[in-house]
Design a protein around this motif. Sequence first.
Motif, PDB file in Angstrom:
ATOM      1  N   CYS A  48       0.848  -1.186   0.000  1.00  0.00           N
ATOM      2  CA  CYS A  48       0.000   0.000   0.000  1.00  0.00           C
ATOM      3  C   CYS A  48       0.884   1.236   0.000  1.00  0.00           C
ATOM      4  O   CYS A  48       2.018   1.198   0.470  1.00  0.00           O
ATOM      5  CB  CYS A  48      -0.892  -0.022   1.248  1.00  0.00           C
ATOM      6  SG  CYS A  48      -2.099   1.307   1.255  1.00  0.00           S
ATOM      7  N   ASP A  49       0.349   2.331  -0.515  1.00  0.00           N
ATOM      8  CA  ASP A  49       1.109   3.575  -0.528  1.00  0.00           C
ATOM      9  C   ASP A  49       0.715   4.504   0.614  1.00  0.00           C
ATOM     10  O   ASP A  49       1.133   5.647   0.655  1.00  0.00           O
ATOM     11  CB  ASP A  49       0.961   4.279  -1.879  1.00  0.00           C
ATOM     12  CG  ASP A  49      -0.478   4.620  -2.201  1.00  0.00           C
ATOM     13  OD1 ASP A  49      -1.375   4.199  -1.447  1.00  0.00           O
ATOM     14  OD2 ASP A  49      -0.707   5.294  -3.218  1.00  0.00           O
ATOM     15  N   ARG A  50      -0.085   4.021   1.553  1.00  0.00           N
ATOM     16  CA  ARG A  50      -0.510   4.829   2.705  1.00  0.00           C
ATOM     17  C   ARG A  50      -0.118   4.134   4.004  1.00  0.00           C
ATOM     18  O   ARG A  50      -0.160   2.921   4.105  1.00  0.00           O
ATOM     19  CB  ARG A  50      -2.026   5.008   2.677  1.00  0.00           C
ATOM     20  CG  ARG A  50      -2.490   5.817   1.486  1.00  0.00           C
ATOM     21  CD  ARG A  50      -4.005   6.040   1.560  1.00  0.00           C
ATOM     22  NE  ARG A  50      -4.435   6.853   0.448  1.00  0.00           N
ATOM     23  CZ  ARG A  50      -4.809   6.372  -0.730  1.00  0.00           C
ATOM     24  NH1 ARG A  50      -4.813   5.077  -0.936  1.00  0.00           N
ATOM     25  NH2 ARG A  50      -5.184   7.171  -1.694  1.00  0.00           N
ATOM     26  N   ARG A  51       0.215   4.913   5.026  1.00  0.00           N
ATOM     27  CA  ARG A  51       0.589   4.343   6.328  1.00  0.00           C
ATOM     28  C   ARG A  51      -0.590   3.700   7.041  1.00  0.00           C
ATOM     29  O   ARG A  51      -0.418   2.793   7.826  1.00  0.00           O
ATOM     30  CB  ARG A  51       1.149   5.427   7.241  1.00  0.00           C
ATOM     31  CG  ARG A  51       2.479   5.906   6.820  1.00  0.00           C
ATOM     32  CD  ARG A  51       2.971   6.958   7.775  1.00  0.00           C
ATOM     33  NE  ARG A  51       4.117   7.608   7.191  1.00  0.00           N
ATOM     34  CZ  ARG A  51       5.091   8.109   7.885  1.00  0.00           C
ATOM     35  NH1 ARG A  51       5.058   8.073   9.181  1.00  0.00           N
ATOM     36  NH2 ARG A  51       6.109   8.655   7.281  1.00  0.00           N
ATOM     37  N   GLU A  52      -1.785   4.168   6.773  1.00  0.00           N
ATOM     38  CA  GLU A  52      -2.968   3.703   7.499  1.00  0.00           C
ATOM     39  C   GLU A  52      -3.495   2.379   6.955  1.00  0.00           C
ATOM     40  O   GLU A  52      -4.564   1.940   7.317  1.00  0.00           O
ATOM     41  CB  GLU A  52      -4.092   4.742   7.424  1.00  0.00           C
ATOM     42  CG  GLU A  52      -3.734   6.092   7.988  1.00  0.00           C
ATOM     43  CD  GLU A  52      -2.923   6.951   7.023  1.00  0.00           C
ATOM     44  OE1 GLU A  52      -3.066   6.803   5.784  1.00  0.00           O
ATOM     45  OE2 GLU A  52      -2.127   7.764   7.522  1.00  0.00           O
ATOM     46  N   CYS A  53      -2.770   1.734   6.102  1.00  0.00           N
ATOM     47  CA  CYS A  53      -3.218   0.511   5.460  1.00  0.00           C
ATOM     48  C   CYS A  53      -3.416  -0.609   6.480  1.00  0.00           C
ATOM     49  O   CYS A  53      -2.609  -0.811   7.371  1.00  0.00           O
ATOM     50  CB  CYS A  53      -2.189   0.080   4.429  1.00  0.00           C
ATOM     51  SG  CYS A  53      -2.563  -1.495   3.680  1.00  0.00           S
ATOM     52  N   MET A  54      -4.512  -1.323   6.333  1.00  0.00           N
ATOM     53  CA  MET A  54      -4.783  -2.486   7.176  1.00  0.00           C
ATOM     54  C   MET A  54      -4.183  -3.713   6.492  1.00  0.00           C
ATOM     55  O   MET A  54      -4.510  -3.991   5.338  1.00  0.00           O
ATOM     56  CB  MET A  54      -6.290  -2.669   7.336  1.00  0.00           C
ATOM     57  CG  MET A  54      -6.647  -3.816   8.222  1.00  0.00           C
ATOM     58  SD  MET A  54      -6.475  -3.360   9.923  1.00  0.00           S
ATOM     59  CE  MET A  54      -8.150  -2.981  10.311  1.00  0.00           C
ATOM     60  N   PRO A  55      -3.296  -4.444   7.162  1.00  0.00           N
ATOM     61  CA  PRO A  55      -2.701  -5.613   6.500  1.00  0.00           C
ATOM     62  C   PRO A  55      -3.747  -6.674   6.187  1.00  0.00           C
ATOM     63  O   PRO A  55      -4.652  -6.924   6.974  1.00  0.00           O
ATOM     64  CB  PRO A  55      -1.686  -6.133   7.514  1.00  0.00           C
ATOM     65  CG  PRO A  55      -1.931  -5.404   8.771  1.00  0.00           C
ATOM     66  CD  PRO A  55      -2.813  -4.244   8.501  1.00  0.00           C
ATOM     67  N   LEU A  56      -3.628  -7.248   5.014  1.00  0.00           N
ATOM     68  CA  LEU A  56      -4.530  -8.310   4.611  1.00  0.00           C
ATOM     69  C   LEU A  56      -3.960  -9.644   5.065  1.00  0.00           C
ATOM     70  O   LEU A  56      -2.750  -9.846   5.059  1.00  0.00           O
ATOM     71  CB  LEU A  56      -4.695  -8.317   3.088  1.00  0.00           C
ATOM     72  CG  LEU A  56      -5.218  -7.026   2.468  1.00  0.00           C
ATOM     73  CD1 LEU A  56      -5.201  -7.133   0.957  1.00  0.00           C
ATOM     74  CD2 LEU A  56      -6.621  -6.727   2.962  1.00  0.00           C
ATOM     75  N   HIS A  57      -4.825 -10.552   5.462  1.00  0.00           N
ATOM     76  CA  HIS A  57      -4.380 -11.883   5.867  1.00  0.00           C
ATOM     77  C   HIS A  57      -4.133 -12.729   4.632  1.00  0.00           C
ATOM     78  O   HIS A  57      -4.860 -12.636   3.649  1.00  0.00           O
ATOM     79  CB  HIS A  57      -5.427 -12.563   6.750  1.00  0.00           C
ATOM     80  CG  HIS A  57      -5.555 -11.939   8.094  1.00  0.00           C
ATOM     81  ND1 HIS A  57      -4.641 -12.166   9.093  1.00  0.00           N
ATOM     82  CD2 HIS A  57      -6.473 -11.090   8.610  1.00  0.00           C
ATOM     83  CE1 HIS A  57      -5.005 -11.482  10.171  1.00  0.00           C
ATOM     84  NE2 HIS A  57      -6.107 -10.826   9.888  1.00  0.00           N
TER      85      HIS A  57
END
Length: 158
Positions: A48-57
Motif C-alpha cells: 500500500c502507498d498509505r501508512r494507514e493501510c490495514m494488513p490483509l491476511h
Amino acid sequence: SDADIPKQRIRCYLLMGSSFVRVNSVPAGHICAIYNLEALQLKTVTICDRRECMPLHGFDFALQPLVKVNVEPVSASDTETLERGLLKLSLADSSVEVTATAKGERILACLGEIHLEQSILDLETVYCDNHIKLRISDPITSFCETTDWFENEGDFDK
C-alpha cells in the motif's frame, strides 16, 4: 511503530498472457507481478502507498502436500546453497512445504508427483543456479490410522 514497517521501492507489472506490462498502479482484482521484494522473505505481503493501510491476511488453499522427499546435496559443502534454494522455492510456491528434521534432513513436500518433479527441477536450475547436484530420496509416505466411524456405517451390515 513506523520503524517496524518495511519500506521498499517496487515496480508493478500486469500479466497480459505471457507478457508483462509495467504499470504505476494495479486495478482491483487483477493479477500482477512485483519486482524488488527479494529482500523481504515473506509468503504473503500487503502493499500500500498509505501508512494507514490495514494488513490483509494470507489465504489458505486448504491443500495439504501429499508427496514428500528428503533432499540433500551430493557434496556436503553445498548444504548452505541448498538451504537458500529451498527457502527461495518455498517463498515462490506457496503450496510447497520445506521442513528440517531433528536429524538434519530437509523434507520437500509437494501436492503431487508432477508438482514434485517441477519443484525439484526449479530448485536445481533456478533457485540453486545449477551449482549443485542433489540426492533425492524415494517418496516418503505418511501412515495414518483413525478410530472414527463413517456416518451411517451401521447401514453396511444390512
